[in-house]
Structure formats: C-alpha cells, structure tokens
Design a protein around this motif. Structure first.
Motif, PDB file in Angstrom:
ATOM      1  N   GLN A  65      45.456  40.689  37.482  1.00  0.00           N
ATOM      2  CA  GLN A  65      46.669  41.373  36.536  1.00  0.00           C
ATOM      3  C   GLN A  65      46.338  40.519  35.030  1.00  0.00           C
ATOM      4  O   GLN A  65      46.359  41.429  34.216  1.00  0.00           O
ATOM      5  CB  GLN A  65      48.029  40.567  36.878  1.00  0.00           C
ATOM      6  CG  GLN A  65      48.593  40.971  38.242  1.00  0.00           C
ATOM      7  CD  GLN A  65      49.549  40.337  38.746  1.00  0.00           C
ATOM      8  OE1 GLN A  65      49.983  39.167  38.477  1.00  0.00           O
ATOM      9  NE2 GLN A  65      50.374  40.649  39.765  1.00  0.00           N
ATOM     10  N   LYS A  66      45.905  39.347  34.964  1.00  0.00           N
ATOM     11  CA  LYS A  66      45.712  38.759  33.701  1.00  0.00           C
ATOM     12  C   LYS A  66      44.423  39.639  32.961  1.00  0.00           C
ATOM     13  O   LYS A  66      44.462  39.986  31.704  1.00  0.00           O
ATOM     14  CB  LYS A  66      45.105  37.332  33.766  1.00  0.00           C
ATOM     15  CG  LYS A  66      45.023  36.623  32.648  1.00  0.00           C
ATOM     16  CD  LYS A  66      44.213  35.015  32.778  1.00  0.00           C
ATOM     17  CE  LYS A  66      44.679  34.562  34.048  1.00  0.00           C
ATOM     18  NZ  LYS A  66      44.327  33.136  34.367  1.00  0.00           N
ATOM     19  N   THR A  67      43.523  40.117  33.821  1.00  0.00           N
ATOM     20  CA  THR A  67      42.409  40.735  33.283  1.00  0.00           C
ATOM     21  C   THR A  67      42.892  42.266  32.634  1.00  0.00           C
ATOM     22  O   THR A  67      42.709  42.571  31.595  1.00  0.00           O
ATOM     23  CB  THR A  67      41.264  41.057  34.110  1.00  0.00           C
ATOM     24  OG1 THR A  67      40.651  39.769  34.630  1.00  0.00           O
ATOM     25  CG2 THR A  67      40.109  41.958  33.668  1.00  0.00           C
TER      26      THR A  67
ATOM     27  N   GLY B 108      44.569  54.224  39.563  1.00  0.00           N
ATOM     28  CA  GLY B 108      45.997  53.796  40.201  1.00  0.00           C
ATOM     29  C   GLY B 108      46.079  52.320  40.536  1.00  0.00           C
ATOM     30  O   GLY B 108      47.177  51.839  40.288  1.00  0.00           O
ATOM     31  N   ARG B 109      44.853  51.982  41.031  1.00  0.00           N
ATOM     32  CA  ARG B 109      45.127  50.374  41.424  1.00  0.00           C
ATOM     33  C   ARG B 109      45.377  49.527  39.986  1.00  0.00           C
ATOM     34  O   ARG B 109      45.926  48.514  39.815  1.00  0.00           O
ATOM     35  CB  ARG B 109      43.891  50.137  41.843  1.00  0.00           C
ATOM     36  CG  ARG B 109      43.887  48.400  42.203  1.00  0.00           C
ATOM     37  CD  ARG B 109      44.946  47.988  43.321  1.00  0.00           C
ATOM     38  NE  ARG B 109      45.140  46.600  43.540  1.00  0.00           N
ATOM     39  CZ  ARG B 109      45.889  45.888  43.530  1.00  0.00           C
ATOM     40  NH1 ARG B 109      47.482  46.255  43.336  1.00  0.00           N
ATOM     41  NH2 ARG B 109      45.974  44.461  43.785  1.00  0.00           N
ATOM     42  N   VAL B 110      44.597  49.881  38.926  1.00  0.00           N
ATOM     43  CA  VAL B 110      44.712  49.235  37.503  1.00  0.00           C
ATOM     44  C   VAL B 110      46.133  49.491  37.026  1.00  0.00           C
ATOM     45  O   VAL B 110      46.922  48.578  36.455  1.00  0.00           O
ATOM     46  CB  VAL B 110      43.837  49.961  36.454  1.00  0.00           C
ATOM     47  CG1 VAL B 110      43.984  49.480  35.264  1.00  0.00           C
ATOM     48  CG2 VAL B 110      42.290  49.287  37.015  1.00  0.00           C
ATOM     49  N   SER B 111      46.665  50.646  37.156  1.00  0.00           N
ATOM     50  CA  SER B 111      48.118  50.951  36.880  1.00  0.00           C
ATOM     51  C   SER B 111      49.015  50.020  37.646  1.00  0.00           C
ATOM     52  O   SER B 111      50.011  49.550  37.049  1.00  0.00           O
ATOM     53  CB  SER B 111      48.494  52.570  37.035  1.00  0.00           C
ATOM     54  OG  SER B 111      49.821  52.838  36.578  1.00  0.00           O
ATOM     55  N   GLN B 112      48.635  50.080  38.953  1.00  0.00           N
ATOM     56  CA  GLN B 112      49.664  48.947  39.796  1.00  0.00           C
ATOM     57  C   GLN B 112      49.498  47.568  39.312  1.00  0.00           C
ATOM     58  O   GLN B 112      50.715  46.844  39.256  1.00  0.00           O
ATOM     59  CB  GLN B 112      49.233  49.188  41.259  1.00  0.00           C
ATOM     60  CG  GLN B 112      50.140  48.447  42.154  1.00  0.00           C
ATOM     61  CD  GLN B 112      49.607  48.652  43.539  1.00  0.00           C
ATOM     62  OE1 GLN B 112      48.355  48.659  44.016  1.00  0.00           O
ATOM     63  NE2 GLN B 112      50.496  48.564  44.642  1.00  0.00           N
ATOM     64  N   LEU B 113      48.278  47.044  39.301  1.00  0.00           N
ATOM     65  CA  LEU B 113      48.185  45.813  38.898  1.00  0.00           C
ATOM     66  C   LEU B 113      49.002  45.604  37.320  1.00  0.00           C
ATOM     67  O   LEU B 113      49.624  44.388  36.927  1.00  0.00           O
ATOM     68  CB  LEU B 113      46.571  45.321  38.362  1.00  0.00           C
ATOM     69  CG  LEU B 113      45.890  45.139  39.810  1.00  0.00           C
ATOM     70  CD1 LEU B 113      44.451  45.184  39.525  1.00  0.00           C
ATOM     71  CD2 LEU B 113      46.241  44.048  40.433  1.00  0.00           C
ATOM     72  N   HIS B 114      48.911  46.730  36.193  1.00  0.00           N
ATOM     73  CA  HIS B 114      49.588  46.431  34.942  1.00  0.00           C
ATOM     74  C   HIS B 114      50.806  46.079  35.428  1.00  0.00           C
ATOM     75  O   HIS B 114      51.716  45.250  34.758  1.00  0.00           O
ATOM     76  CB  HIS B 114      48.979  47.817  34.358  1.00  0.00           C
ATOM     77  CG  HIS B 114      49.771  47.722  32.973  1.00  0.00           C
ATOM     78  ND1 HIS B 114      50.880  48.745  32.943  1.00  0.00           N
ATOM     79  CD2 HIS B 114      49.608  47.227  31.744  1.00  0.00           C
ATOM     80  CE1 HIS B 114      51.452  48.571  31.481  1.00  0.00           C
ATOM     81  NE2 HIS B 114      50.531  47.800  31.023  1.00  0.00           N
ATOM     82  N   ARG B 115      51.542  47.268  36.133  1.00  0.00           N
ATOM     83  CA  ARG B 115      52.951  47.124  36.349  1.00  0.00           C
ATOM     84  C   ARG B 115      53.536  45.695  36.947  1.00  0.00           C
ATOM     85  O   ARG B 115      54.419  45.215  36.697  1.00  0.00           O
ATOM     86  CB  ARG B 115      53.382  48.285  37.298  1.00  0.00           C
ATOM     87  CG  ARG B 115      54.827  48.471  37.646  1.00  0.00           C
ATOM     88  CD  ARG B 115      55.176  49.866  38.363  1.00  0.00           C
ATOM     89  NE  ARG B 115      54.496  49.627  39.772  1.00  0.00           N
ATOM     90  CZ  ARG B 115      53.507  50.611  39.970  1.00  0.00           C
ATOM     91  NH1 ARG B 115      52.971  51.573  39.203  1.00  0.00           N
ATOM     92  NH2 ARG B 115      52.803  50.707  41.026  1.00  0.00           N
ATOM     93  N   GLU B 116      52.507  45.330  37.972  1.00  0.00           N
ATOM     94  CA  GLU B 116      52.871  44.232  38.697  1.00  0.00           C
ATOM     95  C   GLU B 116      52.788  42.900  37.594  1.00  0.00           C
ATOM     96  O   GLU B 116      53.686  42.008  37.588  1.00  0.00           O
ATOM     97  CB  GLU B 116      52.001  43.721  39.812  1.00  0.00           C
ATOM     98  CG  GLU B 116      52.224  44.567  40.863  1.00  0.00           C
ATOM     99  CD  GLU B 116      51.009  44.581  42.004  1.00  0.00           C
ATOM    100  OE1 GLU B 116      50.106  43.674  41.575  1.00  0.00           O
ATOM    101  OE2 GLU B 116      51.016  45.087  43.107  1.00  0.00           O
ATOM    102  N   GLY B 117      51.943  43.050  36.790  1.00  0.00           N
ATOM    103  CA  GLY B 117      51.760  41.815  35.717  1.00  0.00           C
ATOM    104  C   GLY B 117      53.013  42.012  34.841  1.00  0.00           C
ATOM    105  O   GLY B 117      53.401  40.744  34.402  1.00  0.00           O
TER     106      GLY B 117
END
Length: 113
Positions: A60-62, A86-95
């Motif tokens: 998430q930090k990255t 899609g996974r990057v988008s998910q990590l962004h949303r979670e972050g």
C-alpha cells in the motif's frame, strides 16, 4: 471517497497553495497573516499524513508513494510491482481507506474525512 482521495492526493503531492492572487484577483486575497496560518496548517497536516503513510503495509505504501509523490500511473506501478492494474487499484483503495482510519484516530487532525 473520490473527494477524500483528491484531498489526500493534494496533500501528498505538495502543489502549494492556490489563492486569489494566483488568478489576478486582489479584491478577495486573504491577509498575509491568514495566508501564513493557512499554509502552516496545510504543512502540518501534510507532515502528519506522510507520517501515517509510513504505517501502511509495504505494498500500500509503495502504491501511494509512487502514485502521489512520483506521479506514476497505476499501469506503470503494476508493471514495476509485477501485479495487475486491478490489484494496484485495490491496494490504492485499501491504502486510502487505512489513511482515513488513521487520520480519524490521530488527535492532531481535527478534520472530517
């Protein structure tokens, strides 16, 4: 959520303060004192927010740092991290969600997210 994402993005990107002077309108310009305190408040909030980014998990930090501090697109982040967009988008949303949660718990922040 979109508004919060934009607000967090503005704080993380450090674009500077935009005021009436930037648009050539002197009649609505804040006093120098108000501008100083507004800039100081934004600087303090930005410092707190960047400290909270350090509390995110590594992925998430990255994503947050690459996207907001280095202005890298999700597609490029995905390629560099060997993930799907899609996974990057998910990590962004979670972050962003985690940052909202951390900001809500931080006594130094008296803003509503």
């Amino acid at each position: 959520q979109v508004g919060t994402g934009i607000a967090l993005g503005v704080l993380l990107e450090d674009p500077g303060m935009v005021d009436a002077e930037a648009f050539g309108s002197d009649d609505h310009s804040p006093s120098p004192e108000i501008s100083y305190f507004r800039k100081s408040e934004i600087h303090q909030l930005r410092t707190v927010l960047r400290g909270l980014v350090d509390q995110l998990n590594d992925r998430q930090k990255t994503v947050i740092r690459y996207h907001y501090l280095q202005e890298i697109s999700f597609s490029e982040i995905a390629a560099s991290m060997n993930l799907t967009r899609g996974r990057v988008s998910q990590l962004h949303r979670e972050g962003l969600s985690r940052l909202r949660e951390l900001l809500g718990k931080d006594a130094r922040c008296d803003v509503s997210w």
